[in-house]
Design a protein around this motif. Structure first.
Motif, PDB file in Angstrom:
ATOM      1  N   LEU A  26      -2.025 -55.561  10.203  1.00 13.14           N
ATOM      2  CA  LEU A  26      -1.744 -56.064  11.548  1.00 13.14           C
ATOM      3  C   LEU A  26      -2.175 -57.515  11.683  1.00 13.14           C
TER       4      LEU A  26
ATOM      5  N   GLY B 184       3.208 -64.419  12.358  1.00 14.58           N
ATOM      6  CA  GLY B 184       3.904 -64.757  13.589  1.00 14.58           C
ATOM      7  C   GLY B 184       3.450 -66.092  14.161  1.00 14.58           C
TER       8      GLY B 184
ATOM      9  N   GLY C  58       8.421 -47.503  15.381  1.00 13.74           N
ATOM     10  CA  GLY C  58       8.556 -48.751  14.632  1.00 13.74           C
ATOM     11  C   GLY C  58       9.360 -48.630  13.365  1.00 13.74           C
TER      12      GLY C  58
ATOM     13  N   ARG D 160       4.152 -49.135  18.813  1.00 12.07           N
ATOM     14  CA  ARG D 160       5.324 -49.694  18.138  1.00 12.07           C
ATOM     15  C   ARG D 160       4.891 -50.742  17.115  1.00 12.07           C
ATOM     16  N   ARG D 161       3.959 -51.608  17.486  1.00 17.36           N
ATOM     17  CA  ARG D 161       3.479 -52.623  16.547  1.00 17.36           C
ATOM     18  C   ARG D 161       2.817 -51.970  15.334  1.00 17.36           C
ATOM     19  N   MET D 162       2.026 -50.904  15.590  1.00 21.43           N
ATOM     20  CA  MET D 162       1.353 -50.232  14.489  1.00 21.43           C
ATOM     21  C   MET D 162       2.362 -49.646  13.511  1.00 21.43           C
TER      22      MET D 162
ATOM     23  N   GLN E 190       5.539 -50.432  13.154  1.00 15.43           N
ATOM     24  CA  GLN E 190       6.317 -51.480  12.505  1.00 15.43           C
ATOM     25  C   GLN E 190       5.574 -51.986  11.277  1.00 15.43           C
ATOM     26  N   ALA E 191       4.266 -52.153  11.417  1.00 16.74           N
ATOM     27  CA  ALA E 191       3.453 -52.596  10.278  1.00 16.74           C
ATOM     28  C   ALA E 191       3.456 -51.554   9.173  1.00 16.74           C
TER      29      ALA E 191
ATOM     30  N   ALA F 172       3.632 -50.113  23.454  1.00 15.27           N
ATOM     31  CA  ALA F 172       3.792 -51.378  22.729  1.00 15.27           C
ATOM     32  C   ALA F 172       2.858 -51.439  21.530  1.00 15.27           C
ATOM     33  N   SER F 173       1.627 -50.984  21.693  1.00 12.64           N
ATOM     34  CA  SER F 173       0.670 -50.985  20.576  1.00 12.64           C
ATOM     35  C   SER F 173       1.112 -50.023  19.487  1.00 12.64           C
TER      36      SER F 173
ATOM     37  N   ARG G 299       0.356 -59.699   9.835  1.00  8.17           N
ATOM     38  CA  ARG G 299       1.588 -59.857  10.606  1.00  8.17           C
ATOM     39  C   ARG G 299       1.375 -60.827  11.753  1.00  8.17           C
ATOM     40  N   GLY G 300       0.177 -60.714  12.403  1.00 14.18           N
ATOM     41  CA  GLY G 300      -0.125 -61.615  13.497  1.00 14.18           C
ATOM     42  C   GLY G 300      -0.216 -63.053  13.032  1.00 14.18           C
TER      43      GLY G 300
END
Length: 417
Positions: A407, A414, A90, A370-372, A374-375, A367-368, A410-411
């Motif tokens: 997280l 979005g 990320g 990457r999200r972690m 990125q945050a 995917a999880s 960010r959610g």
């Protein structure tokens, strides 16, 4: 060098095992005025050192070296002051520049065992501790006044008495087996390969770079004299086809050459062949068994990808010594000191073990991850806390709470968009 005279078979503290944790324990107890001896079954010379180690001394344990009288190991002819850079799915996570002791600018040391191990043994002897190498503790027995240790050194046997025995005899601890301190084992799904090279142009700021590639971790450690250690923790399936010494080395270098943010391998000259292992499960034991404390790998030997081996060896010795700082070795104080050490160990070291054991499993949820990351990489405060966590200066629970908040934030952002 101490000039204290006493019957050398009558000890206050007997440390079984003479590696990092054992030597650090011996120095600390000797500093408190106790008569100490170290027993190591291996024969040692001035160059003896552990070879299967990445020797990354994490920030939480760097100050302990000075407390042991080894501040000269911070000098550039002994080690490289370094900080971690994580190249993640990320984004890049990197701390501020400069090498100033203490948070938030705490640094790590790339300190090779060929330097650290002899320095620790020299520190033990300078403190007046008996260091008995090539000496095996064949049997221990407890009575009302303490412990009886029967030892052999190849030329004869000798009996010692001690009020406290410390188990520092490593991952395969003989004392753990003798005392029934059971081993809790956790699987590690990665193999490890590493080697030493010259000719690699690393970062001018001496950063140690950790590159996450799928579920592998590739590490670039700058060392003294312009040398570099490359370490790869990889899914076992990836490296099992790398056959033959020359073929395996070439595949290893090709792997690093194909990574983003890794230095070029075009001029790399190997100083050694590749070292490593194919199976290294994490092991956890009780920090106290009966009236014997366990330190270092004898208590906790975790996946080397976490880089905690040297640091936790130093920290466990430090926690044990601090637990006895204001106590005697009389029976009541002994019991209280051991109880305090157990609590300190459980509060300071064990919280990190769960996450380390979890990271040893090669899951596929990219995917999880990457999200972690990125945050983490997108939030300066969270980036600093991630670096503090990996340097073992922050408890996992605190980091997890902050990560979950980030997280969720960010959610929510979005959803608003």
């Amino acid at each position: 060098m101490s000039t204290q005279k006493f019957d050398q078979s009558q000890l206050d503290v007997a440390v079984v095992g003479g590696s990092i944790a054992g030597c650090a324990t011996a120095i600390r107890f000797s500093q408190m005025g106790y008569r100490v001896a170290v027993f190591d079954k291996k024969a040692m010379n001035d160059q003896s050192h552990k070879r299967l180690c990445t020797h990354f001394i994490q920030p939480h344990s760097v100050p302990i070296l000075a407390e042991l009288g080894l501040s000269h190991l911070y000098e550039p002819d002994s080690s490289v002051l370094t900080k971690a850079v994580f190249v993640t799915p990320g984004g890049v996570v990197e701390g501020p520049g400069g090498y100033v002791p203490g948070p938030p600018d705490s640094y790590a040391l790339n300190l090779e065992r060929r330097v650290l191990d002899p320095a620790l043994r020299a520190g033990v002897r300078a403190q007046g501790v008996q260091y008995l190498d090539a000496t095996t503790v064949e049997r221990i027995e407890e009575d009302d006044s303490g412990w009886i240790l029967d030892t052999s050194n190849g030329t004869g046997s000798q009996r010692f008495r001690a009020r406290l025995v410390v188990a520092a005899d490593g991952r395969r601890s003989r004392l753990a087996k003798e005392l029934g301190n059971a081993t809790e084992s956790h699987p590690n799904e990665r193999a490890a390969l590493f080697g030493y090279f010259s000719g690699i142009k690393t970062r001018p700021d001496n950063r140690s770079v950790f590159i996450m590639n799928e579920r592998d971790l590739a590490c670039v450690y700058p060392l003294v004299e312009g040398r570099t250690q490359l370490v790869l923790f990889a899914d076992k399936a990836r490296v099992e086809g790398w056959q033959g010494a020359d073929g395996r080395l070439q595949e290893f270098l090709n792997y690093f050459d194909g990574l983003p943010n890794a230095p070029s391998m075009s001029d790399a000259v190997p100083e050694t062949g590749l070292l490593g292992y194919s199976d290294y499960p994490s092991q956890i034991r009780q920090p106290v068994s009966g009236s014997i404390p366990f330190v270092g790998d004898a208590a906790l030997s975790l996946d080397p990808m976490s880089g905690v081996g040297c640091g936790f060896a130093l920290v466990s010795a430090d926690l044990l010594a601090r637990s006895f700082a204001d106590r005697s070795l009389d029976k009541t104080d002994l019991g209280d000191g051991l109880a305090e050490y157990q609590k300190r160990f459980e509060d300071v070291i064990l919280p990190h073990a769960e996450g380390i054991c979890g990271d040893s499993l090669v899951d596929k949820n990219e995917a999880s991850r990457r999200r972690m990351f990125q945050a983490i990489s997108g939030n300066q405060e969270l980036s600093q806390k991630y670096l503090a966590l990996t340097g073992r200066m922050l408890m996992p629970g605190e980091f997890q709470r902050d990560l979950m908040r980030a997280l969720m934030s960010r959610g929510a952002a979005g959803l608003k968009r």
